[in-house]
Design a protein around this motif. Sequence first.
Motif, short mmCIF file in Angstrom:
data_model
loop_
_atom_site.label_atom_id
_atom_site.label_comp_id
_atom_site.label_asym_id
_atom_site.label_seq_id
_atom_site.Cartn_x
_atom_site.Cartn_y
_atom_site.Cartn_z
N SER B 31 0.81 -1.14 0.08
CA SER B 31 0.06 0.05 0.01
C SER B 31 0.84 1.29 0.05
CB SER B 31 -0.78 -0.10 1.17
OG SER B 31 -1.77 -1.24 1.08
N HIS B 33 1.27 5.32 0.16
CA HIS B 33 0.72 6.69 0.36
C HIS B 33 1.73 7.81 -0.29
CE1 HIS B 33 -1.17 3.88 3.12
NE2 HIS B 33 -0.30 3.68 3.70
N TYR B 35 2.48 12.10 -0.06
CA TYR B 35 2.51 13.29 0.89
C TYR B 35 2.79 14.48 0.04
CZ TYR B 35 2.24 9.79 4.79
OH TYR B 35 1.81 8.63 5.14
N TYR B 49 -3.44 4.35 0.54
CA TYR B 49 -3.99 3.33 0.34
C TYR B 49 -4.00 3.24 -1.42
CZ TYR B 49 -4.70 1.64 4.81
OH TYR B 49 -4.54 1.40 6.21
N TYR B 86 6.23 13.24 -1.60
CA TYR B 86 6.88 11.96 -0.77
C TYR B 86 6.14 10.69 -1.11
CZ TYR B 86 10.46 15.15 1.02
OH TYR B 86 11.27 16.15 1.17
N GLN B 88 5.27 6.70 0.37
CA GLN B 88 5.62 5.79 1.75
C GLN B 88 5.10 4.66 1.90
OE1 GLN B 88 3.23 6.73 4.93
NE2 GLN B 88 4.19 4.77 5.90
N TRP B 90 4.76 0.69 4.09
CA TRP B 90 5.18 -0.09 5.20
C TRP B 90 5.86 -1.23 4.67
CZ3 TRP B 90 5.77 1.70 9.79
CH2 TRP B 90 4.93 2.84 10.45
N SER B 93 9.50 -2.06 8.26
CA SER B 93 9.39 -0.57 8.78
C SER B 93 8.79 0.39 7.99
CB SER B 93 10.93 -0.24 9.57
OG SER B 93 11.68 -0.17 8.55
N SER B 94 8.65 1.64 8.32
CA SER B 94 8.18 2.53 7.18
C SER B 94 9.40 3.31 6.47
CB SER B 94 7.75 3.74 8.16
OG SER B 94 7.11 4.80 7.37
N PHE B 96 10.18 5.88 3.38
CA PHE B 96 9.90 7.23 2.45
C PHE B 96 10.63 7.15 1.28
CE2 PHE B 96 6.73 9.62 4.89
CZ PHE B 96 7.01 9.31 6.26
N GLY B 98 12.56 9.17 -1.78
CA GLY B 98 13.73 10.73 -1.69
C GLY B 98 12.94 11.91 -1.91
#
Lengths: 120, 105
Positions: B31, B33, B35, B49, B86, B88, B90, B93-94, B96, B98
């Motif tokens: 999934s 995401h 930003y 999502y 950005y 992102q 999971w 771990s999370s 992002f 660049g």
Amino acid sequence: QLQLQESGPGLVKPSETLSLTCTVSGGSISSSSYYWGWIRQPPGKGLEWIGSIYYSGSTYYNPSLKSRVTISVDTSKNQFSLKLSSVTAADTAVYYCASRIVGAAPFDYWGQGTLVTVSS
Amino acid sequence: SYVLTQPPSVSVAPGKTARITCGGNNIGSKSVHWYQQKPGQAPVLVIYYDSDRPSGIPERFSGSNSGNTATLTISRVEAGDEADYYCQVWDSSSVFGGGTKLTVL
């Protein structure tokens, strides 16, 4: 609607420990629906996830920072905190606290961010 | 560790369509995401999502994800869309990407 606010020193000396607190309003940090996390952004660079905590105290850290990071929660104050030890200039960044719901969810609420400079 | 690759910059004329990519190994199975971050501000979630839009985000923003590439598409670009974007995901771990600086010409 959740609101998050970071607080803490803006200047930390090299080799010392960076400490920040995030105060949550508009909801309970004890909610079983949310994780609470820290993300940082060095000046002019991208976002880096530091780690997250669940209200129960379960923590998840970025492997690259794990040896130096501690995240804790204080349910009585509706706050969670970040400690980053042995800091260097490379840790200079804007530090954000953020929340996300349980699962592979996005960070949906963010604090405004606080700049922490590591310098003697 | 899982790596997300974004182009450093994308330029587009007002009214045109901007496409910002996010590459990762079999990212279509995750999934994604997205930003938006404007100077001096905290990131704002614009797509989650893969293709869902939070309330308050214009329909001009859309997302897709398949194979090794996820894409954020901004239709009818406006001057106010100029920002860093950005992706992102999971993994263990999370992670992002660049970031991509969108310039509106």
